[in-house]
Design an enzyme around this catalytic site. Sequence first.
Site, mmCIF file in Angstrom:
data_model
loop_
_atom_site.group_PDB
_atom_site.id
_atom_site.type_symbol
_atom_site.label_atom_id
_atom_site.label_comp_id
_atom_site.label_asym_id
_atom_site.label_seq_id
_atom_site.Cartn_x
_atom_site.Cartn_y
_atom_site.Cartn_z
ATOM 1 N N THR A 177 -10.630 -4.924 -12.929
ATOM 2 C CA THR A 177 -10.046 -6.025 -13.658
ATOM 3 C C THR A 177 -10.881 -7.284 -13.817
ATOM 4 O O THR A 177 -11.666 -7.628 -12.943
ATOM 5 C CB THR A 177 -8.790 -6.381 -12.855
ATOM 6 N N VAL A 206 -0.324 2.929 -14.393
ATOM 7 C CA VAL A 206 -0.364 1.489 -14.700
ATOM 8 C C VAL A 206 -0.640 0.762 -13.394
ATOM 9 O O VAL A 206 -0.033 1.066 -12.369
ATOM 10 C CB VAL A 206 0.982 1.022 -15.308
ATOM 11 N N GLY A 229 -9.208 -5.263 -8.080
ATOM 12 C CA GLY A 229 -9.366 -4.252 -7.030
ATOM 13 C C GLY A 229 -8.190 -3.297 -7.044
ATOM 14 O O GLY A 229 -7.609 -3.017 -8.092
HETATM 15 N N1 GLY Z 1 -6.428 -4.138 -10.365
HETATM 16 C C1 GLY Z 1 -6.616 -3.295 -11.446
HETATM 17 C C2 GLY Z 1 -6.009 -1.989 -11.327
HETATM 18 O O1 GLY Z 1 -5.730 -1.527 -10.221
HETATM 19 O O2 GLY Z 1 -5.803 -1.372 -12.340
#
Ligand code: GLY
Length: 315
Positions: A177, A206, A229
């Site tokens: 991300t 998701v 993460g």
């Molecule tokens: N933090 C992004 C995901 O786990 O998709």
Amino acid sequence: MTEPVVIGSERSEVGLPAAMEILLSGGSALDAVETALRRCEDNLEDHYVGTGGLPNARGEVELDASIMIGSSRAFGAVAALKGYPNPISVARAVLEKLPQHALLVGEGAAFFAQECGFATADLLTDEARRLWREALGPSVESVEGENTAAGAGDEAYRAASLELVRRLAPHDGPWGTINVLALDRSGELVVGVSTSGYPYKYPGRVGDSAIAGAGNYCDLRYGGAACTGRGELSMRAIGARAVVERLALGDDPESACAAMLTDAATLPDEFRAELRTLALTFDGRHGGAAGQVGSVYALMTATSAEPEFRARRVV
Ligand code: GLY
């Protein structure tokens, strides 16, 4: 008048100068965050967001994004969106044009993007396809070409992709991300998050980026926070919201981030529990924490000539 500030996770520096230009000319934090994230989504060198993002186990790029406004706590998000290169703009459109809803997924999100007139694109670049094939090895053969119909191949596909998800761990170094958090001259605070998610994820997975409170939270009374993460961990810890709760209790931003990660690290997780977080307060203070040594965040203030990098506290 508030002094503008914009911060972002690793690799957001591609978009921060454009965001600061908007903020310096009196533009909104909403425009600044969207613009910065679009730059990141369009960066073909970046394999964790937008075009060029790493695909799911089936080789399809599925994108999650969200945007949240601090004064109203209005939230717009899309998840598992295919074929649209700028999910952050679709998330903003959900927020502005579909206020009776907050999150659209999959086909519905794509239908809405089409209705809004967003352009489609092939998001799987040659390089991302090469990385996918390299990472999955022979398993790719059993999943490619089995994208639609249920049948004999479908069973083989499910077995292969489950096996893949079991053995996959995130890459070393910053992955996933991009977060961008901006404070504008009017005092508005906005948090945006965009991602192609867990590399080679199970189709339809998701992550936290599209979930209010998990990957993204913004409350102008205190501040905003966002995570990168391992999204499954952030969802279980309600990571971004937990950081903002610590801000509300009076923690400084770095301590608030560290407290959330310390709690998240107590959760059992058979995969690597690497999570990072950032916070920006209503009065422009900022900080970050990570489970990984060497993790930084990018910062621009009104006087920055270019993005500066600040260390995150290691938890
Ligand atoms: N933090 C992004 C995901 O786990 O998709």
